[in-house]
Design a protein around this motif. Structure first.
Motif, short mmCIF file in Angstrom:
data_model
loop_
_atom_site.label_atom_id
_atom_site.label_comp_id
_atom_site.label_asym_id
_atom_site.label_seq_id
_atom_site.Cartn_x
_atom_site.Cartn_y
_atom_site.Cartn_z
N PRO A 1 -2.19 -31.23 -35.18
CA PRO A 1 -2.64 -31.64 -36.51
C PRO A 1 -2.23 -33.09 -36.80
N GLN A 2 -3.14 -33.84 -37.40
CA GLN A 2 -2.93 -35.27 -37.58
C GLN A 2 -1.66 -35.61 -38.34
N GLU A 3 -1.29 -34.74 -39.28
CA GLU A 3 -0.12 -35.02 -40.12
C GLU A 3 1.20 -34.96 -39.33
N TYR A 4 1.16 -34.46 -38.10
CA TYR A 4 2.38 -34.37 -37.30
C TYR A 4 2.59 -35.57 -36.39
N LEU A 5 1.85 -36.65 -36.60
CA LEU A 5 2.05 -37.85 -35.80
C LEU A 5 3.50 -38.36 -35.87
N PRO A 6 4.11 -38.49 -37.07
CA PRO A 6 5.53 -38.92 -37.10
C PRO A 6 6.47 -37.96 -36.38
N LEU A 7 6.17 -36.66 -36.47
CA LEU A 7 6.99 -35.67 -35.77
C LEU A 7 6.95 -35.91 -34.26
N CYS A 8 5.75 -36.22 -33.73
CA CYS A 8 5.64 -36.48 -32.29
C CYS A 8 6.47 -37.69 -31.90
N ALA A 9 6.50 -38.71 -32.74
CA ALA A 9 7.35 -39.87 -32.47
C ALA A 9 8.82 -39.48 -32.50
N GLY A 10 9.18 -38.60 -33.42
CA GLY A 10 10.56 -38.14 -33.50
C GLY A 10 10.97 -37.35 -32.26
N LEU A 11 10.06 -36.54 -31.74
CA LEU A 11 10.36 -35.78 -30.52
C LEU A 11 10.48 -36.70 -29.31
N ALA A 12 9.75 -37.82 -29.33
CA ALA A 12 9.91 -38.81 -28.26
C ALA A 12 11.30 -39.44 -28.32
N VAL A 13 11.79 -39.68 -29.53
CA VAL A 13 13.16 -40.20 -29.70
C VAL A 13 14.17 -39.18 -29.18
N LYS A 14 13.95 -37.94 -29.52
CA LYS A 14 14.85 -36.87 -29.05
C LYS A 14 14.89 -36.83 -27.52
N SER A 15 13.78 -37.24 -26.89
CA SER A 15 13.69 -37.22 -25.43
C SER A 15 14.03 -38.56 -24.80
N GLY A 16 14.62 -39.46 -25.58
CA GLY A 16 15.15 -40.68 -24.99
C GLY A 16 14.49 -41.98 -25.40
N MET A 17 13.42 -41.96 -26.18
CA MET A 17 12.78 -43.19 -26.60
C MET A 17 13.63 -43.90 -27.66
N LYS A 18 13.68 -45.20 -27.61
CA LYS A 18 14.42 -45.96 -28.62
C LYS A 18 13.74 -45.80 -29.98
N PRO A 19 14.50 -45.57 -31.05
CA PRO A 19 13.89 -45.32 -32.36
C PRO A 19 12.94 -46.42 -32.82
N PHE A 20 13.28 -47.68 -32.60
CA PHE A 20 12.39 -48.77 -33.02
C PHE A 20 11.10 -48.76 -32.19
N ASP A 21 11.21 -48.45 -30.91
CA ASP A 21 10.01 -48.35 -30.08
C ASP A 21 9.12 -47.20 -30.54
N ALA A 22 9.74 -46.11 -30.97
CA ALA A 22 8.96 -44.97 -31.47
C ALA A 22 8.24 -45.31 -32.76
N LEU A 23 8.93 -46.05 -33.65
CA LEU A 23 8.26 -46.49 -34.87
C LEU A 23 7.07 -47.39 -34.56
N LYS A 24 7.28 -48.33 -33.64
CA LYS A 24 6.17 -49.22 -33.26
C LYS A 24 5.03 -48.43 -32.62
N ALA A 25 5.36 -47.32 -31.97
CA ALA A 25 4.34 -46.53 -31.28
C ALA A 25 3.39 -45.81 -32.23
N ILE A 26 3.72 -45.77 -33.53
CA ILE A 26 2.80 -45.17 -34.52
C ILE A 26 2.45 -46.18 -35.63
N THR A 27 2.71 -47.46 -35.36
CA THR A 27 2.37 -48.50 -36.35
C THR A 27 1.70 -49.70 -35.66
N ILE A 28 2.49 -50.67 -35.27
CA ILE A 28 1.92 -51.92 -34.76
C ILE A 28 1.29 -51.75 -33.38
N ASN A 29 1.88 -50.90 -32.52
CA ASN A 29 1.32 -50.75 -31.17
C ASN A 29 -0.10 -50.17 -31.18
#
Length: 376
Positions: A302-330
């Motif tokens: 579901p589209q509304e879970y896009l931020p959740l997917c970024a959060g799960l990427a952080v949980k799996s080792g992605m840097k938090p700022f990179d995860a934020l960029k992955a759903i905004t500027i990137n």
């Protein structure tokens, strides 16, 4: 409007800062201290983010609970349909758009699905509105193509039962479009010398001219490399979509320097080509230096879970700022719309999300969402 005293996470600077944001006529006109204005929104104690963006969705083209009748993201009568436009299948009044907007997803790149070798053009669109023309950020941002299991499964009893056939059909259309373009250019102003009009080939001219990229659905490593190989053969731009085995070839992808949109990862491995799917992929590819977007492939997630997917990427080792960029500027860069959206900067659209905490954490509440400066 002045949004005062918020903590700004602008997706450009890694460290947040306290500032006010001035909005006028749907645009950010100033970011700074002690800004003055009549319509003041007190954001004390809140965080302010740019609207979240999904680089690869089918929002507005899928039925979303209304069955086959509402699904308009795959043409099942023709495996090669570059002349189709996501614009013509988009349904602005679908409830799923409202759910996305309330969650802070203010812009999505949406379009045809992955059953077809060539599916048609994607659009970038805001998630609030009654008429698609008024919601557009940009029409025809990319030409969808697909590799791997989907085309051969959907057309196995018609015309495609192997990866070789999928690649051959894409090459055939690009070869034909090249010839069509050469004849069109050679004709110049003499209409009598123009080739017979072909809507499919006409639709591929922006790809061959480098105006838009191929948007290549590819999960498995072999499909990723085939997509890159064909793009190089024809000298066209390409973005890689899904890339769920990308972590296995991060060193090779780092050499290519093409944008990657990773996901959907919050699902079971429903196909063989998804067997290596993991939320570690976005972080591995980001650390390798790639422009990484995290995607839902809505309605798969579901589209509304896009931020959740970024959060799960952080949980799996992605840097938090990179995860934020992955759903905004990137994703804005991925789609060629970063001049308007993706970060909090003067001159950009006033798409703002106010939260009481980190939006990548489940417990965080979205307090307000603005699209083009209007509270939604």
């Amino acid at each position: 409007m002045i949004i005062k005293n918020g903590t700004i996470y602008d997706a450009i600077h890694e460290k947040p800062y306290q500032a006010d944001i001035a909005v006028e006529n749907g645009k950010i006109t100033a970011i700074g201290k002690d800004l003055k204005g009549d319509d003041v929104v007190d954001a004390s104690g809140l965080r302010v983010y740019p609207g979240f963006i999904d680089a690869h969705s089918h929002l507005g083209l899928d039925g979303a609970g209304i069955g086959y009748e509402g699904r308009d993201y795959n043409e099942m009568n023709d495996i090669v349909t570059p002349h189709l436009r996501g614009l013509d299948g988009f349904k602005p009044m679908q409830p799923t758009l409202g759910a996305a907007a309330k969650a802070g997803v203010t812009c999505v790149c949406t379009g045809p699905g992955s059953a077809n070798v060539l599916g048609g053009t994607f659009i970038a669109v805001k998630t609030v509105g009654k008429r698609v023309e008024s919601m557009l950020v940009k029409d025809a941002i990319a030409m969808k193509c697909a590799f791997g299991e989907n085309p051969k499964r959907c057309y196995a009893d018609k015309c495609d039962s192997s990866r070789m056939t999928t690649a051959a059909k894409l090459r055939e259309m690009l070869f034909k479009a090249q010839e069509y373009m050469k004849k069109t250019e050679a004709a110049g102003e003499d209409s009598t010398k123009l080739p017979a009009f072909d809507m499919k080939l006409e639709a591929l001219l922006p790809v061959l001219r480098g105006e838009i990229p191929l948007k290549a659905h590819a999960h498995a490593t072999e499909d990723i490399f085939t997509a890159l190989r064909i793009a190089k053969e024809f000298g066209v731009k390409i973005t890689l979509e899904h890339v769920t085995e990308g972590h296995l070839i991060a060193d090779e992808l780092a050499k290519e320097k093409v944008p990657v949109a990773v996901g959907p990862s919050l699902t079971a491995a429903s196909k063989f080509e998804l067997r290596n799917k993991t939320f570690e992929t976005p972080g591995v590819l980001s650390n390798a230096g790639l422009n990484v977007s995290i995607i839902t492939d809505a309605p798969v997630i579901p589209q509304e879970y896009l931020p959740l997917c970024a959060g799960l990427a952080v949980k799996s080792g992605m840097k938090p700022f990179d995860a934020l960029k992955a759903i905004t500027i990137n994703p804005a860069l991925h789609a060629g719309i970063a001049d308007r959206v993706g970060s909090l900067e003067v001159g950009k659209d006033a798409d703002l999300v106010l939260t009481d905490g980190d939006p990548l954490e489940v417990a965080t509440e979205v307090k307000a969402v603005y699209i083009d400066g209007v509270k939604v």
